[in-house]
Design a protein around this motif. Structure first.
Motif, PDB file in Angstrom:
ATOM      1  N   PRO A   1       0.847  -1.196   0.000  1.00 15.81           N
ATOM      2  CA  PRO A   1       0.000   0.000   0.000  1.00 15.81           C
ATOM      3  C   PRO A   1       0.883   1.246   0.000  1.00 15.81           C
ATOM      4  CG  PRO A   1      -0.752  -1.577   1.650  1.00 15.81           C
ATOM      5  CD  PRO A   1       0.570  -2.080   1.147  1.00 15.81           C
ATOM      6  N   PRO A   2       0.435   2.335  -0.631  1.00 10.09           N
ATOM      7  CA  PRO A   2       1.297   3.516  -0.801  1.00 10.09           C
ATOM      8  C   PRO A   2       1.926   4.039   0.501  1.00 10.09           C
ATOM      9  CG  PRO A   2      -0.663   3.741  -2.134  1.00 10.09           C
ATOM     10  CD  PRO A   2      -0.861   2.508  -1.308  1.00 10.09           C
ATOM     11  N   GLY A   3       1.140   4.172   1.544  1.00 13.30           N
ATOM     12  CA  GLY A   3       1.686   4.685   2.797  1.00 13.30           C
ATOM     13  C   GLY A   3       2.763   3.788   3.366  1.00 13.30           C
ATOM     14  N   GLU A   4       2.551   2.494   3.291  1.00 15.43           N
ATOM     15  CA  GLU A   4       3.541   1.535   3.790  1.00 15.43           C
ATOM     16  C   GLU A   4       4.807   1.567   2.934  1.00 15.43           C
ATOM     17  OE1 GLU A   4       3.802  -3.272   4.744  1.00 15.43           O
ATOM     18  OE2 GLU A   4       1.846  -2.282   4.534  1.00 15.43           O
ATOM     19  N   ALA A   5       4.636   1.744   1.631  1.00 15.58           N
ATOM     20  CA  ALA A   5       5.790   1.822   0.737  1.00 15.58           C
ATOM     21  C   ALA A   5       6.645   3.044   1.065  1.00 15.58           C
ATOM     22  CB  ALA A   5       5.327   1.875  -0.715  1.00 15.58           C
ATOM     23  N   ARG A   6       6.002   4.176   1.332  1.00 11.97           N
ATOM     24  CA  ARG A   6       6.768   5.374   1.689  1.00 11.97           C
ATOM     25  C   ARG A   6       7.521   5.169   2.994  1.00 11.97           C
ATOM     26  NH1 ARG A   6       1.909   8.080   0.114  1.00 11.97           N
ATOM     27  NH2 ARG A   6       1.463   8.697   2.262  1.00 11.97           N
ATOM     28  N   GLU A   7       6.892   4.473   3.937  1.00 16.45           N
ATOM     29  CA  GLU A   7       7.572   4.207   5.207  1.00 16.45           C
ATOM     30  C   GLU A   7       8.778   3.299   5.017  1.00 16.45           C
ATOM     31  OE1 GLU A   7       7.219   5.595   8.215  1.00 16.45           O
ATOM     32  OE2 GLU A   7       5.913   6.926   7.066  1.00 16.45           O
ATOM     33  N   ARG A   8       8.672   2.330   4.110  1.00 14.83           N
ATOM     34  CA  ARG A   8       9.829   1.467   3.835  1.00 14.83           C
ATOM     35  C   ARG A   8      10.986   2.288   3.287  1.00 14.83           C
ATOM     36  NH1 ARG A   8       9.609  -4.265   0.712  1.00 14.83           N
ATOM     37  NH2 ARG A   8       8.712  -4.788   2.732  1.00 14.83           N
ATOM     38  N   LEU A   9      10.691   3.226   2.401  1.00 16.50           N
ATOM     39  CA  LEU A   9      11.734   4.088   1.860  1.00 16.50           C
ATOM     40  C   LEU A   9      12.399   4.889   2.967  1.00 16.50           C
ATOM     41  CD1 LEU A   9       9.914   5.350  -1.351  1.00 16.50           C
ATOM     42  CD2 LEU A   9      12.091   4.134  -1.327  1.00 16.50           C
ATOM     43  N   ARG A  10      11.616   5.362   3.926  1.00 17.53           N
ATOM     44  CA  ARG A  10      12.145   6.229   4.979  1.00 17.53           C
ATOM     45  C   ARG A  10      12.990   5.476   6.010  1.00 17.53           C
ATOM     46  NH1 ARG A  10       7.639  10.383   7.060  1.00 17.53           N
ATOM     47  NH2 ARG A  10       9.486  11.118   8.174  1.00 17.53           N
TER      48      ARG A  10
END
Length: 308
Positions: free
Chosen positions: A209-218
């Motif tokens: 999911p988009p929010g989880e993907a952004r958190e993985r990047l961070r």
């Protein structure tokens, strides 16, 4: 793979190829992106199957987009073409009528410009990291310098000078002096080197999911909210991602929507609140409008990291 892999995509709507893919360009001299006089967009990419070059052109009268791809990753690039042009961008629930500027931009571009999802995360992360905390001009110069020096020739009949950016392994081997000569200080190039070591895990974030993907990047040291959003907007098709922390973005969008010249990230977040799931789409439509806050005060003086 040799030869040309050709794909025709009939989306049932007009697709503005140039505007849809414009966020992928890092300036006029980007070796990985080119728009030719015939209106076609050429881009190089690092696919899971290897490097590829793709030429994308539309036939508006027929509502057809034609992609021609070359290189080891040609079949992958052809398969990804619809998603890269926003085929998976769900506009359900978006109400542009809440603001007249958005309504006008949606009327003009809503059917033809969607959020791209190119599906190559590390490839989008590197230029975003290079763009951290510097002007667009500095970042574009550094990007072009590094790709020309360390990338490889574009496969197929690409326009002269086009290159494929280095692989994660090759980015990790770029010497510090080369980064330095390109004007990229240690904080940024070490972030790229860290990301290169976990590139396979980053690519798997396309399925999250988009929010989880952004958190993985961070989770990568040196990748913050701004950088993660920049990647999500391009690689993941995340229409809700907003580049909070950008030097101009908040002030420009707040000015366009309210007329205020003192916009902050807090003001921007509050303004975007009525469009959950589409906040990045609102920002993109404002960008397409060309409305910008009047520039006043002294011009920013670029850093010269090579003298440090």
């Amino acid at each position: 793979m040799t030869g040309t892999v050709r794909r025709e995509w009939r989306p049932g709507r007009t697709v503005d190829v140039r505007r849809t893919l414009a966020p992928l360009s890092r300036g006029r001299y980007d070796p990985t992106f080119r728009t030719t006089p015939d209106g076609a967009v050429w881009r190089t990419m690092l696919t899971p199957d290897g490097p590829a070059t793709q030429r994308i052109a539309s036939r508006p009268a027929e509502a057809v987009v034609v992609g021609e791809s070359w290189g080891a990753g040609a079949a992958w690039a052809a398969d990804r073409l619809p998603a890269a042009l926003g085929a998976d961008d769900d506009v359900t629930g978006f109400d542009p009528g809440r603001h007249p500027l958005l309504a006008d931009m949606w009327r003009r571009h809503g059917s033809s410009v969607r959020t791209p999802a190119v599906g190559t995360v590390f490839e989008m992360l590197v230029p975003a990291v290079i763009e951290q905390r510097v002007t667009s001009r500095e970042a574009r110069r550094a990007w072009a310098t590094l790709v020309r020096r360390h990338g490889e020739d574009a496969p197929g009949p690409a326009p002269p000078g086009m290159r494929v950016q280095p692989s994660p392994h090759e980015w990790g081997r770029v010497p510090s002096w080369s980064w330095h000569r390109a004007g990229v200080e240690a904080t940024r190039w070490t972030t790229v080197a860290r990301a290169a070591t976990v590139a396979p895990a980053l690519e798997r974030s396309v399925d999250l999911p988009p929010g989880e993907a952004r958190e993985r990047l961070r989770r990568i040291p040196g990748v913050g909210r701004w950088t993660a959003a920049e990647v999500a907007q391009r690689a993941l098709g995340d229409a809700d991602a907003v580049s909070f922390g950008d030097f101009h973005l908040a002030r420009d969008v707040v000015y366009a929507l309210t007329g205020r010249t003192d916009g902050t990230d807090e003001h921007l977040a509050e303004l975007l609140d009525p469009w959950p799931g589409h906040r990045g789409r609102v920002v993109r439509l404002v960008g397409l409008s060309g409305v910008r806050r009047p520039r006043r005060g002294p011009r920013y003086s670029p850093h010269d990291f090579r003298s440090m």
